[in-house]
Scaffold this motif. Structure first.
Motif, PDB file in Angstrom:
ATOM      1  N   PRO A 143       0.664  -1.199   0.095  1.00 16.73           N
ATOM      2  CA  PRO A 143       0.142  -0.145   0.202  1.00 16.73           C
ATOM      3  C   PRO A 143       1.058   1.358  -0.006  1.00 16.73           C
ATOM      4  CG  PRO A 143      -0.036  -0.740   2.234  1.00 16.73           C
ATOM      5  CD  PRO A 143       0.682  -1.875   1.318  1.00 16.73           C
ATOM      6  N   LEU A 144       0.443   2.290  -0.413  1.00 20.51           N
ATOM      7  CA  LEU A 144       0.886   3.620  -0.227  1.00 20.51           C
ATOM      8  C   LEU A 144       0.240   4.435   0.729  1.00 20.51           C
ATOM      9  CD1 LEU A 144       1.419   4.354  -4.012  1.00 20.51           C
ATOM     10  CD2 LEU A 144       3.217   3.596  -2.418  1.00 20.51           C
ATOM     11  N   LEU A 145       0.846   4.774   1.684  1.00 23.09           N
ATOM     12  CA  LEU A 145       0.006   5.504   2.967  1.00 23.09           C
ATOM     13  C   LEU A 145       0.905   6.890   3.123  1.00 23.09           C
ATOM     14  CD1 LEU A 145       0.005   2.340   5.271  1.00 23.09           C
ATOM     15  CD2 LEU A 145      -2.097   3.116   3.906  1.00 23.09           C
ATOM     16  N   GLU A 146       0.055   7.960   3.615  1.00 18.54           N
ATOM     17  CA  GLU A 146       0.443   8.986   4.235  1.00 18.54           C
ATOM     18  C   GLU A 146      -0.481   9.772   5.068  1.00 18.54           C
ATOM     19  OE1 GLU A 146       1.780  13.383   2.029  1.00 18.54           O
ATOM     20  OE2 GLU A 146       0.752  11.693   0.779  1.00 18.54           O
ATOM     21  N   ASP A 147       0.361  10.304   5.992  1.00 16.58           N
ATOM     22  CA  ASP A 147      -0.524  11.022   7.012  1.00 16.58           C
ATOM     23  C   ASP A 147      -0.432  12.318   6.784  1.00 16.58           C
ATOM     24  OD1 ASP A 147       2.349  10.314   7.965  1.00 16.58           O
ATOM     25  OD2 ASP A 147       1.723  11.924   9.303  1.00 16.58           O
ATOM     26  N   ILE A 148      -1.361  12.920   6.792  1.00 13.18           N
ATOM     27  CA  ILE A 148      -1.855  14.462   6.224  1.00 13.18           C
ATOM     28  C   ILE A 148      -2.294  15.030   7.500  1.00 13.18           C
ATOM     29  CG2 ILE A 148      -2.565  15.845   4.368  1.00 13.18           C
ATOM     30  CD1 ILE A 148      -2.458  13.372   2.751  1.00 13.18           C
ATOM     31  N   VAL A 149      -2.089  16.411   7.546  1.00 14.85           N
ATOM     32  CA  VAL A 149      -2.696  17.548   8.305  1.00 14.85           C
ATOM     33  C   VAL A 149      -3.224  18.787   7.433  1.00 14.85           C
ATOM     34  CG1 VAL A 149      -2.587  18.858  10.458  1.00 14.85           C
ATOM     35  CG2 VAL A 149      -1.698  16.643  10.436  1.00 14.85           C
ATOM     36  N   GLU A 150      -4.280  19.016   7.491  1.00 15.11           N
ATOM     37  CA  GLU A 150      -4.877  20.244   6.753  1.00 15.11           C
ATOM     38  C   GLU A 150      -5.434  21.298   7.676  1.00 15.11           C
ATOM     39  OE1 GLU A 150      -7.148  18.658   3.713  1.00 15.11           O
ATOM     40  OE2 GLU A 150      -5.518  18.081   2.231  1.00 15.11           O
ATOM     41  N   GLY A 151      -5.187  22.476   7.448  1.00 15.39           N
ATOM     42  CA  GLY A 151      -5.972  23.460   8.221  1.00 15.39           C
ATOM     43  C   GLY A 151      -5.012  23.963   9.264  1.00 15.39           C
ATOM     44  N   GLU A 152      -5.361  25.182   9.713  1.00 17.97           N
ATOM     45  CA  GLU A 152      -4.655  25.738  10.676  1.00 17.97           C
ATOM     46  C   GLU A 152      -5.339  26.210  11.960  1.00 17.97           C
ATOM     47  OE1 GLU A 152      -1.438  26.600  10.831  1.00 17.97           O
ATOM     48  OE2 GLU A 152      -0.916  25.978   8.573  1.00 17.97           O
ATOM     49  N   ASP A 153      -6.495  26.912  11.897  1.00 19.26           N
ATOM     50  CA  ASP A 153      -7.359  27.215  13.202  1.00 19.26           C
ATOM     51  C   ASP A 153      -8.020  25.875  13.383  1.00 19.26           C
ATOM     52  OD1 ASP A 153      -6.473  29.796  13.066  1.00 19.26           O
ATOM     53  OD2 ASP A 153      -8.072  30.441  11.716  1.00 19.26           O
ATOM     54  N   ALA A 154      -8.574  25.039  12.280  1.00 20.31           N
ATOM     55  CA  ALA A 154      -9.429  23.738  12.605  1.00 20.31           C
ATOM     56  C   ALA A 154      -8.579  22.706  11.977  1.00 20.31           C
ATOM     57  CB  ALA A 154     -10.890  24.003  12.112  1.00 20.31           C
ATOM     58  N   PRO A 155      -7.576  22.335  12.483  1.00 22.25           N
ATOM     59  CA  PRO A 155      -6.844  21.407  11.874  1.00 22.25           C
ATOM     60  C   PRO A 155      -7.710  19.910  11.616  1.00 22.25           C
ATOM     61  CG  PRO A 155      -6.025  21.625  14.104  1.00 22.25           C
ATOM     62  CD  PRO A 155      -6.900  22.673  13.853  1.00 22.25           C
ATOM     63  N   VAL A 156      -7.444  19.133  10.511  1.00 27.53           N
ATOM     64  CA  VAL A 156      -8.158  17.898  10.294  1.00 27.53           C
ATOM     65  C   VAL A 156      -6.936  16.752  10.189  1.00 27.53           C
ATOM     66  CG1 VAL A 156      -9.394  16.614   8.722  1.00 27.53           C
ATOM     67  CG2 VAL A 156     -10.002  19.118   9.328  1.00 27.53           C
ATOM     68  N   ALA A 157      -6.942  15.949  10.631  1.00 26.79           N
ATOM     69  CA  ALA A 157      -6.426  14.588  10.474  1.00 26.79           C
ATOM     70  C   ALA A 157      -6.691  13.674   9.433  1.00 26.79           C
ATOM     71  CB  ALA A 157      -6.148  13.863  11.812  1.00 26.79           C
ATOM     72  N   ILE A 158      -5.815  13.505   8.483  1.00 31.40           N
ATOM     73  CA  ILE A 158      -6.286  12.690   7.392  1.00 31.40           C
ATOM     74  C   ILE A 158      -5.096  11.680   7.133  1.00 31.40           C
ATOM     75  CG2 ILE A 158      -6.467  12.871   4.716  1.00 31.40           C
ATOM     76  CD1 ILE A 158      -7.315  15.726   5.151  1.00 31.40           C
ATOM     77  N   VAL A 159      -5.656  10.392   6.599  1.00 31.40           N
ATOM     78  CA  VAL A 159      -4.657   9.386   6.077  1.00 31.40           C
ATOM     79  C   VAL A 159      -5.172   8.913   4.851  1.00 31.40           C
ATOM     80  CG1 VAL A 159      -6.305   7.611   7.118  1.00 31.40           C
ATOM     81  CG2 VAL A 159      -3.684   6.921   6.429  1.00 31.40           C
ATOM     82  N   SER A 160      -3.955   9.278   3.862  1.00 24.93           N
ATOM     83  CA  SER A 160      -4.320   9.135   2.319  1.00 24.93           C
ATOM     84  C   SER A 160      -3.780   7.366   2.050  1.00 24.93           C
ATOM     85  CB  SER A 160      -3.311  10.162   1.688  1.00 24.93           C
ATOM     86  OG  SER A 160      -3.521   9.437   0.126  1.00 24.93           O
ATOM     87  N   ILE A 161      -4.768   6.510   1.477  1.00 22.22           N
ATOM     88  CA  ILE A 161      -4.665   5.150   1.418  1.00 22.22           C
ATOM     89  C   ILE A 161      -4.641   4.859  -0.052  1.00 22.22           C
ATOM     90  CG2 ILE A 161      -5.252   2.987   1.957  1.00 22.22           C
ATOM     91  CD1 ILE A 161      -6.221   4.187   4.516  1.00 22.22           C
ATOM     92  N   GLU A 162      -3.950   4.157  -0.888  1.00 19.75           N
ATOM     93  CA  GLU A 162      -3.753   3.468  -1.982  1.00 19.75           C
ATOM     94  C   GLU A 162      -3.285   2.176  -1.519  1.00 19.75           C
ATOM     95  OE1 GLU A 162      -5.241   4.534  -4.759  1.00 19.75           O
ATOM     96  OE2 GLU A 162      -5.441   6.612  -3.940  1.00 19.75           O
ATOM     97  N   PRO A 163      -4.370   1.221  -1.660  1.00 19.07           N
ATOM     98  CA  PRO A 163      -4.061  -0.368  -1.090  1.00 19.07           C
ATOM     99  C   PRO A 163      -3.192  -0.804  -1.984  1.00 19.07           C
ATOM    100  CG  PRO A 163      -6.292  -0.109  -1.904  1.00 19.07           C
ATOM    101  CD  PRO A 163      -5.850   1.420  -2.006  1.00 19.07           C
ATOM    102  N   GLY A 164      -3.081  -0.612  -3.340  1.00 19.75           N
ATOM    103  CA  GLY A 164      -2.233  -1.489  -4.255  1.00 19.75           C
ATOM    104  C   GLY A 164      -3.062  -2.657  -4.388  1.00 19.75           C
ATOM    105  N   ARG A 165      -2.351  -3.657  -5.026  1.00 17.93           N
ATOM    106  CA  ARG A 165      -3.081  -4.817  -5.466  1.00 17.93           C
ATOM    107  C   ARG A 165      -3.005  -5.801  -4.309  1.00 17.93           C
ATOM    108  NH1 ARG A 165      -0.097  -8.574 -10.527  1.00 17.93           N
ATOM    109  NH2 ARG A 165      -1.427 -10.515 -10.154  1.00 17.93           N
ATOM    110  N   ARG A 166      -3.986  -6.559  -4.590  1.00 15.75           N
ATOM    111  CA  ARG A 166      -4.127  -7.744  -3.422  1.00 15.75           C
ATOM    112  C   ARG A 166      -3.354  -8.907  -3.533  1.00 15.75           C
ATOM    113  NH1 ARG A 166     -10.177  -8.965  -0.581  1.00 15.75           N
ATOM    114  NH2 ARG A 166      -9.411  -9.203   1.566  1.00 15.75           N
TER     115      ARG A 166
END
Length: 599
Positions: free
Chosen positions: A85-108
């Motif tokens: 998989p391709l995984l990335e942890d992301i934070v967006e926003g300053e005053d109201a930050p949002v936690a995000i995890v981006s996921i591309e699972p790839g081939r099973r």
């Protein structure tokens, strides 16, 4: 203490119960999921990532949540066969930050052909073949970790069932081939030696005869070990009802006999050998009374139960004794002996008699049985009868001796003895009877009942239940057959809403008139309200006829509703029923409280 059933035929008011449910506040996901994902995988990832009480208060907290979510997501993806998989942890926003995890699972990744490596000594060839068939891993199926682990457990279970209870797993090896996108498991199994059974050893000190326990074993010396047979011996001991606990287990390998066979050890925990009980019942419909019981367990060292009973009641008073001998001549066979002096005082008749019965019941499967036996009654009958010739009531006093053959069968295909939700049950009773004394006659009394249970929802929170009961007496007439052998209907076990014996037509003085045939039918809808509570709506109907075939022209109907409170062993029920075609003398409603469903 025996459970007291309460029935009230007077107006006592209505009780209204209400419960309030306030749902928890909606939680936030630990991190949002971003990526092109199958719907089922997205749901699994949401569950793996989890929830928190509120949004992050700053970017540092958001970053921490995103990283934790990434780790949880990666673990889940690997367990589901996504190893690139391709995984990335992301934070967006300053005053109201949002936690995000981006996921591309790839081939099973998919399963390759599994391999089993056997430690010496190897099991027999047929055992190896069966164990391999039990793997249930298809090459090309998704390479899920749970499936790989479960297959290992199925190998051990298969070996145990085929006589290798000492089988153990050694560290498995799973190769993940990133070039071929394949998962290749290799299982390493030490089966141990084939085990053959010896006799039974009772390790507990107590009154039980060890030879009797050994005779219950469903195997012979030298038979291959079978865990189901060991479990069956435990069931046979438990079903006697005289032990608080039963443990049946194979002895360790170092305790094998010289010939290699291994005995089975039985450990029994005894309940108190003598129990004294007292109880009281009150019912405006069925009468009141007090009762005392003295029970003696294991008097003869074979899990027997000897019970003495004394009861003084409005309808059924008696003093007597019962003896039950489980596994009488063969496993699953019960001998029941009973003797008593009884006084029955009902609206239809008064009977004072000595009674004796002997029955043998043979269990079939886990819950079904067939039974046969004999009963002898001798005593005085004071009967209020109806003369079909003069069409007038008639009082009869006579001394009778009655010999009854007793045959019955009970087939239970339901899922629970006290709270069935699926399946069906069938009961059949046949009693050829000879009467002598001041009257002589022969007749056959037969009765059958069928109940069924159908879940109306997949989770069985709503269940439809139905019951049909038929009865017929062949070879006698209404006036000569003893009153206690005629059919009556009405009460908690038949047509709710009517008093005991009050469904049938009555004599001019309002005495219940017994009949030669019986028909009853009931339908219920049971709904689970959660938090151990349930509700029931029902309709009952019944009729007593004066010919050998059921008579539907004088049906009595009742409707009602009830509440259920579910305990660990079954529900407590409380029903209120209303007769729809009341006659003079019928109460406006009846209330019933008991353990277990009505049928």
């Amino acid at each position: 203490m025996p459970f007291a059933r309460l029935q009230l035929s007077i107006i006592v008011g209505a009780a209204i119960c209400a419960s309030l449910w306030v749902g928890p506040a909606e939680a936030d996901p630990r991190a949002q999921i971003r990526g092109n994902l199958p719907d089922d995988l997205r749901i699994q990832l949401r569950q793996a990532i989890g929830e928190v009480d509120g949004p992050p208060t700053n970017r540092f907290e958001a970053r921490r949540r995103a990283r934790a979510a990434l780790e949880s997501a990666e673990a889940l993806l690997r367990s589901e066969g996504y190893y690139q998989p391709l995984l990335e942890d992301i934070v967006e926003g300053e005053d109201a930050p949002v936690a995000i995890v981006s996921i591309e699972p790839g081939r099973r990744f998919t399963l390759a052909e599994p391999t089993i490596q056997w430690a010496s000594p190897e099991p027999q060839a047929d055992v190896i073949q069966t164990a391999r068939a039990r793997l249930n891993l298809e090459p090309g199926a998704p390479g899920r970790a749970a499936d790989v682990i479960a297959a290992e457990g199925r190998i051990i279970a298969s070996l145990s069932e085929q006589g290798y209870p000492d089988a153990e797993v050694q560290p498995r090896r799973v190769v993940v081939d990133h070039a071929a996108f394949a998962v290749a498991p290799t299982y390493r199994i030490a089966s141990g030696h084939l085990v053959r059974l010896d006799g039974v050893r009772v390790d507990s000190a107590g009154p039980t005869n060890p030879a009797w326990v050994a005779a219950l074993a469903p195997w012979r010396e030298g038979d291959r070990y079978d865990p189901e047979q060991v479990a069956e011996l435990e069931r046979r001991l438990l079903e006697t009802g005289v032990y608080d606990g039963v443990n049946v287990s194979l002895t360790p390998a170092d305790q094998a006999r010289a010939d290699g066979n291994r005995p089975v050890v039985v450990t029994l925990t005894y309940r108190p050998r003598r129990i004294v009980e007292a109880g009281a019942t009150f019912s405006t419909a069925d009468g009141s009374g007090v009762e005392g019981l003295w029970t003696y367990y294991n008097r003869f060292g074979r899990a027997d139960t000897l019970r003495f009973q004394a009861r003084i009641a409005d309808i059924d008073s008696r003093i007597g004794a019962d003896l039950t001998l489980p596994h009488w001549r063969q496993p699953g066979q019960l001998l029941a002996l009973s003797a008593a002096v009884v006084n029955e005082d009902t609206d239809a008749y008064i009977r004072t008699a000595g009674v004796f019965s002997a029955d043998i019941r043979q269990r079939i499967g886990k819950t079904s049985w067939v039974s046969y036996g004999l009963g002898v009654d001798a005593g005085k009958y004071d009967e209020n009868r109806f003369d079909p010739v003069t069409q007038l009531p008639l009082s009869i006093t006579r001394d009778l001796a009655i010999l009854t053959g007793r045959g019955s069968a009970y087939l239970d295909q339901s899922n629970d003895p006290l709270n069935p939700m699926t399946g069906w049950r069938a009961t059949l009773n046949v009693q050829p009877t000879a009467v002598t004394g001041e009257d002589s006659l022969l007749f056959l009394r037969a009765e059958a009942q069928l109940t069924g249970y159908i879940p109306l929802r997949d989770d069985a929170t709503t269940v439809a239940a139905g019951r049909v009961r038929l009865g017929s007496i062949i070879g006698g007439d209404e006036l000569t057959i003893p009153s206690d052998r005629l059919f009556y209907s009405g009460g908690g076990g038949s047509v709710r809403g009517y008093e005991y014996q009050s469904v049938a037509p009555r004599l001019p003085d309002n005495t219940p008139r017994g009949g030669l045939s019986l028909f009853e039918v009931s339908a219920e809808v049971r709904h689970d309200l959660g938090r151990n509570f349930g509700a029931v709506a029902f309709v009952d109907a019944g009729a007593v006829g004066f010919q050998e075939t059921p008579d539907f022209s004088n049906l009595r109907y009742a409707v009602g509703f009830g509440a259920r409170y579910n305990l660990s062993f079954g529900p407590i029920r409380a029903d209120i029923a209303f007769p729809l075609n009341r006659r003079e003398g019928d109460a406006s409603f009846q209330i019933y409280v008991s353990i277990g469903q009505a049928f």
